[in-house]
Write a protein that holds these residues in place. Structure first.
Motif, short mmCIF file in Angstrom:
data_model
loop_
_atom_site.label_atom_id
_atom_site.label_comp_id
_atom_site.label_asym_id
_atom_site.label_seq_id
_atom_site.Cartn_x
_atom_site.Cartn_y
_atom_site.Cartn_z
N LEU A 1 4.61 6.60 3.78
CA LEU A 1 4.92 5.76 5.10
C LEU A 1 3.65 5.98 5.81
CD1 LEU A 1 6.87 4.57 6.93
CD2 LEU A 1 7.43 6.88 7.82
N SER A 2 3.01 7.26 5.90
CA SER A 2 1.94 7.50 6.50
C SER A 2 0.59 6.66 5.85
CB SER A 2 1.47 9.20 6.41
OG SER A 2 0.35 9.24 6.90
N ALA A 3 0.67 6.46 4.83
CA ALA A 3 -0.48 5.75 4.08
C ALA A 3 -0.35 4.35 4.32
CB ALA A 3 -0.33 5.90 2.40
N GLY A 4 1.06 3.72 4.27
CA GLY A 4 1.45 2.32 4.65
C GLY A 4 1.04 1.97 5.94
N LEU A 5 1.25 2.77 6.95
CA LEU A 5 0.91 2.54 8.13
C LEU A 5 -0.54 2.51 8.32
CD1 LEU A 5 3.75 5.03 9.86
CD2 LEU A 5 3.67 2.47 9.83
N GLU B 1 3.88 14.77 8.17
CA GLU B 1 3.39 15.36 6.85
C GLU B 1 4.41 15.26 5.76
OE1 GLU B 1 2.31 19.34 7.98
OE2 GLU B 1 0.55 18.83 8.99
N GLY B 2 5.79 14.89 5.94
CA GLY B 2 6.48 14.98 4.89
C GLY B 2 6.88 13.55 4.51
N TRP B 3 6.11 12.67 5.09
CA TRP B 3 6.06 11.21 4.52
C TRP B 3 4.76 10.63 4.24
CZ3 TRP B 3 11.24 9.63 4.83
CH2 TRP B 3 11.97 10.44 5.38
N PRO B 4 4.17 10.97 3.22
CA PRO B 4 2.84 10.52 2.66
C PRO B 4 2.72 9.01 2.46
CG PRO B 4 3.71 11.89 1.01
CD PRO B 4 4.73 12.27 2.23
N HIS C 1 0.79 -1.34 0.26
CA HIS C 1 0.02 0.05 -0.07
C HIS C 1 0.97 1.22 -0.31
CE1 HIS C 1 -2.66 3.08 1.44
NE2 HIS C 1 -3.74 2.35 1.22
N GLY C 2 2.01 1.24 0.65
CA GLY C 2 2.75 2.41 0.88
C GLY C 2 3.51 2.72 -0.42
N LEU C 3 4.00 1.68 -0.99
CA LEU C 3 5.02 1.54 -2.25
C LEU C 3 3.87 2.04 -3.40
CD1 LEU C 3 7.10 -1.44 -2.24
CD2 LEU C 3 7.87 0.76 -2.01
N ALA C 4 2.80 1.60 -3.43
CA ALA C 4 1.65 1.90 -4.39
C ALA C 4 1.36 3.63 -4.24
CB ALA C 4 0.46 1.11 -4.34
N THR C 5 1.33 4.01 -2.97
CA THR C 5 1.14 5.36 -2.78
C THR C 5 2.17 6.33 -3.25
OG1 THR C 5 -0.17 5.07 -0.72
CG2 THR C 5 0.48 7.04 -1.01
#
Lengths: 107, 232
Positions: free
Chosen positions: B169-173, B164-167, A99-103
């Motif tokens: 990483l934030s999405a994966g988490l 905020e600077g790591w979208p 998910h993170g990589l795709a984002t």
């Protein structure tokens, strides 16, 4: 410390403890042995997990394909890793990483 | 199965190890809660107190909204209590799987940690043939509880701009918990439970769209469990 906040926290926390612990302490499942309540309880686990998955994924579903793509990729990664390794931990990690990589890839 | 052929009881350390996926799921959410609490004007100590005393994710976010909007104390408290009513079902469902001889001597302590994810993880382990033990439950619950409280403190101390600077990483988490629930669902999946799972999922969607997310969750669980009453 905000006293309103503390009062709300203590009331909600006490209720949470009662909801979680009292049915275990009283072994309320024994009262259900053999009857309809037993079948109801045995279905509660799968029903709860299915519900929690749907509730967790629902806010991420959108008609915007660009926003939806990481969710699809992450879900497929969970399904693929679980099918291959039968591990809850690895499947979860694979889903989050995908998910993170795709984002990141979609910018 | 006779007593001699039963697998050994899992230990506290094994429970702690089993909490790892929950820990990884909780840390980012608890961190977000800490950030949200400081943004809503609460101190790090107050955010810590909410996580320590309430220990229920979604209702804590709601608590922030209710308290910062000046809702009356009793209205706020009863809203949060109603939101967590579903937890009443977890103990009996878990103990039914644990068996009639399972000890509950220390349940007053470990059952406090019976959150959605801890319940799911414990039920999955029992479904895969693991024996029930209070020590394992305590380890599982303590790992998750510590992650929740520490994540909150980290978020409250770090403040609003931490991720905020790591979208990506934030999405994966943010995808950790849906991924955990899906993996747990796969681990307990069986043909017999398919109607229960389908009914629970459909009613959750309908309830969420028609009423609210909280109602959707409660109705979905009750409808799915009720589907289990149908004899096949």
């Amino acid at each position: 410390m905000n006293w309103d906040l503390l009062t709300v926290a203590v009331l909600a926390g006490a209720a949470n403890w009662a909801f979680r612990a009292l049915p275990v302490i009283t072994r309320s499942d024994r009262m259900a042995a053999g009857g309809w309540l037993e079948r109801f309880l045995s279905a509660t686990g799968p029903a709860a997990i299915a519900t929690l998955f749907v509730a967790a994924i629902l806010p991420a579903l959108t008609p915007d394909v660009r926003a939806l793509a990481p969710v699809i990729v992450g879900t497929l990664a969970v399904l693929g890793l679980y099918a291959a390794r039968r591990s809850v931990v690895l499947a979860m990690l694979a889903g989050a990483v995908a998910h993170g990589l795709a984002t990141w890839a979609l910018g | 199965m006779t007593e001699e052929t039963l697998p050994t009881k899992p230990t506290f350390a094994q429970g702690l190890a089993a909490s790892l996926p929950i820990v990884m799921g909780y840390l980012p959410i608890a961190f977000s809660f800490g950030v949200a609490a400081t943004r809503a004007g609460f101190s790090a100590t107050e955010a810590f107190a909410l996580s320590l005393i309430i220990y229920a994710g979604a209702s804590q976010f709601l608590a922030l909204a209710l308290l910062s909007s000046g809702a009356p104390v009793l209205v706020a408290a009863f809203t949060l209590i109603a939101m967590n009513l579903r937890h009443v079902l977890y103990g009996p469902a878990l103990m039914r799987e644990a068996g009639d001889r399972a000890s509950t001597r220390h349940a007053w302590a470990w059952a406090w940690g019976l959150t959605d994810e801890v319940f799911g993880q414990a039920l999955g382990a029992l479904a895969r043939g693991q024996r029930f033990s209070e020590a394992w439950m305590f380890g599982l619950g303590l790992g998750a509880y510590a992650a929740w409280v520490l994540g909150t403190v980290a978020g409250a101390v770090a403040g609003g701009s931490a991720l905020e600077g790591w979208p990506a990483l934030s999405a994966g988490l943010g995808f950790m918990l849906p991924a955990l629930f899906l993996a747990l669902l796969l681990s307990i999946l069986s043909r017999r439970q398919l109607p229960v799972i389908a009914v629970a999922g459909l009613v959750t969607v309908a309830g969420t769209l028609a009423i609210s997310a909280t109602s959707g969750i409660l109705l979905g669980m009750l409808a799915g469990a009720a589907a289990g009453l149908v004899r096949r």
